[in-house]
Design a protein around this motif. Structure first.
Motif, PDB file in Angstrom:
ATOM      1  N   TRP A 133     -64.868  21.392  21.230  1.00 49.57           N
ATOM      2  CA  TRP A 133     -65.420  20.072  21.522  1.00 49.57           C
ATOM      3  C   TRP A 133     -64.810  19.048  20.582  1.00 49.57           C
ATOM      4  CZ3 TRP A 133     -68.229  18.736  25.638  1.00 49.57           C
ATOM      5  CH2 TRP A 133     -68.938  19.731  26.325  1.00 49.57           C
ATOM      6  N   PHE A 134     -64.475  17.889  21.135  1.00 42.17           N
ATOM      7  CA  PHE A 134     -63.864  16.800  20.393  1.00 42.17           C
ATOM      8  C   PHE A 134     -64.540  15.497  20.776  1.00 42.17           C
ATOM      9  CE2 PHE A 134     -60.909  20.205  20.846  1.00 42.17           C
ATOM     10  CZ  PHE A 134     -60.166  20.241  19.665  1.00 42.17           C
ATOM     11  N   ARG A 135     -64.348  14.479  19.960  1.00 38.58           N
ATOM     12  CA  ARG A 135     -64.839  13.158  20.312  1.00 38.58           C
ATOM     13  C   ARG A 135     -63.848  12.100  19.840  1.00 38.58           C
ATOM     14  NH1 ARG A 135     -70.024  12.841  16.169  1.00 38.58           N
ATOM     15  NH2 ARG A 135     -68.834  12.513  14.221  1.00 38.58           N
ATOM     16  N   GLN A 136     -63.901  10.956  20.497  1.00 40.22           N
ATOM     17  CA  GLN A 136     -63.051   9.843  20.118  1.00 40.22           C
ATOM     18  C   GLN A 136     -63.808   8.543  20.332  1.00 40.22           C
ATOM     19  OE1 GLN A 136     -59.183   9.699  21.992  1.00 40.22           O
ATOM     20  NE2 GLN A 136     -58.353   8.563  20.254  1.00 40.22           N
ATOM     21  N   ALA A 137     -63.989   7.813  19.248  1.00 36.01           N
ATOM     22  CA  ALA A 137     -64.606   6.499  19.291  1.00 36.01           C
ATOM     23  C   ALA A 137     -63.514   5.439  19.352  1.00 36.01           C
ATOM     24  CB  ALA A 137     -65.487   6.287  18.068  1.00 36.01           C
TER      25      ALA A 137
ATOM     26  N   TYR B 179     -66.898  12.251  24.430  1.00 35.69           N
ATOM     27  CA  TYR B 179     -66.858  13.649  24.036  1.00 35.69           C
ATOM     28  C   TYR B 179     -66.076  14.456  25.061  1.00 35.69           C
ATOM     29  CZ  TYR B 179     -70.147  12.994  20.228  1.00 35.69           C
ATOM     30  OH  TYR B 179     -70.743  12.607  19.050  1.00 35.69           O
ATOM     31  N   TYR B 180     -65.171  15.295  24.572  1.00 35.25           N
ATOM     32  CA  TYR B 180     -64.288  16.076  25.417  1.00 35.25           C
ATOM     33  C   TYR B 180     -64.402  17.559  25.096  1.00 35.25           C
ATOM     34  CZ  TYR B 180     -61.903  11.554  25.924  1.00 35.25           C
ATOM     35  OH  TYR B 180     -61.598  10.232  26.160  1.00 35.25           O
ATOM     36  N   CYS B 181     -64.318  18.393  26.115  1.00 32.02           N
ATOM     37  CA  CYS B 181     -64.116  19.809  25.873  1.00 32.02           C
ATOM     38  C   CYS B 181     -62.661  20.149  26.128  1.00 32.02           C
ATOM     39  CB  CYS B 181     -65.043  20.688  26.725  1.00 32.02           C
ATOM     40  SG  CYS B 181     -64.758  20.640  28.501  1.00 32.02           S
TER      41      CYS B 181
END
Length: 129
Positions: A36-40, A94-96
């Motif tokens: 899991w990742f995230r990017q603001a 949020y990305y998987c």
């Protein structure tokens, strides 16, 4: 090919919880590890949690350890991210993601997006104060 579709995002007040899901279909042979990742806006993509799908060993970034939990369904067709004690700083897309090969030693040090080759399209999480 493998398809990854995130769901479960939404808006929540600070201190609340959300559970994200990532539906996995197609060629699951490329899901040796998942994450899991995230990017603001204006920030780099940040690795949050990862799992080795064989033994279900998990890895966490320091920023979320103790608050977020990654898990995999028994059928290996759904990846989850339970997020607790959310704050406005958690607001992001949020990305998987999946990788057909991965280094456990690298994951233990840092969960980096360059190690993952397959991505979902993301789900938005917004945390209000």
């Amino acid at each position: 090919q493998v398809q990854l579709v995130e769901s479960g995002g939404g808006s929540v007040h600070a201190g609340g919880s959300l559970r994200l899901s990532c539906a996995v279909s197609g060629d699951t042979s490329v899901t040796y590890c998942m994450g899991w990742f995230r990017q603001a806006p204006g920030k780099e993509r940040e690795g949050l949690a990862a799992i080795y799908t064989g033994g279900r060993t998990t890895y966490y970034a320091d920023s979320v350890r103790g608050r977020f939990t990654v898990s995999l369904a028994n059928a290996r067709n759904t990846l989850y991210l339970q997020m607790n004690s959310l704050s406005p700083e958690d607001t992001a897309m949020y990305y998987c993601a999946a990788a057909d090969t991965c280094s456990i030693q690298r994951l233990a040090k840092r969960i980096h997006p360059s190690d993952f080759g397959y991505w979902g399209q993301g789900t938005q999480v917004t945390v209000s104060s």
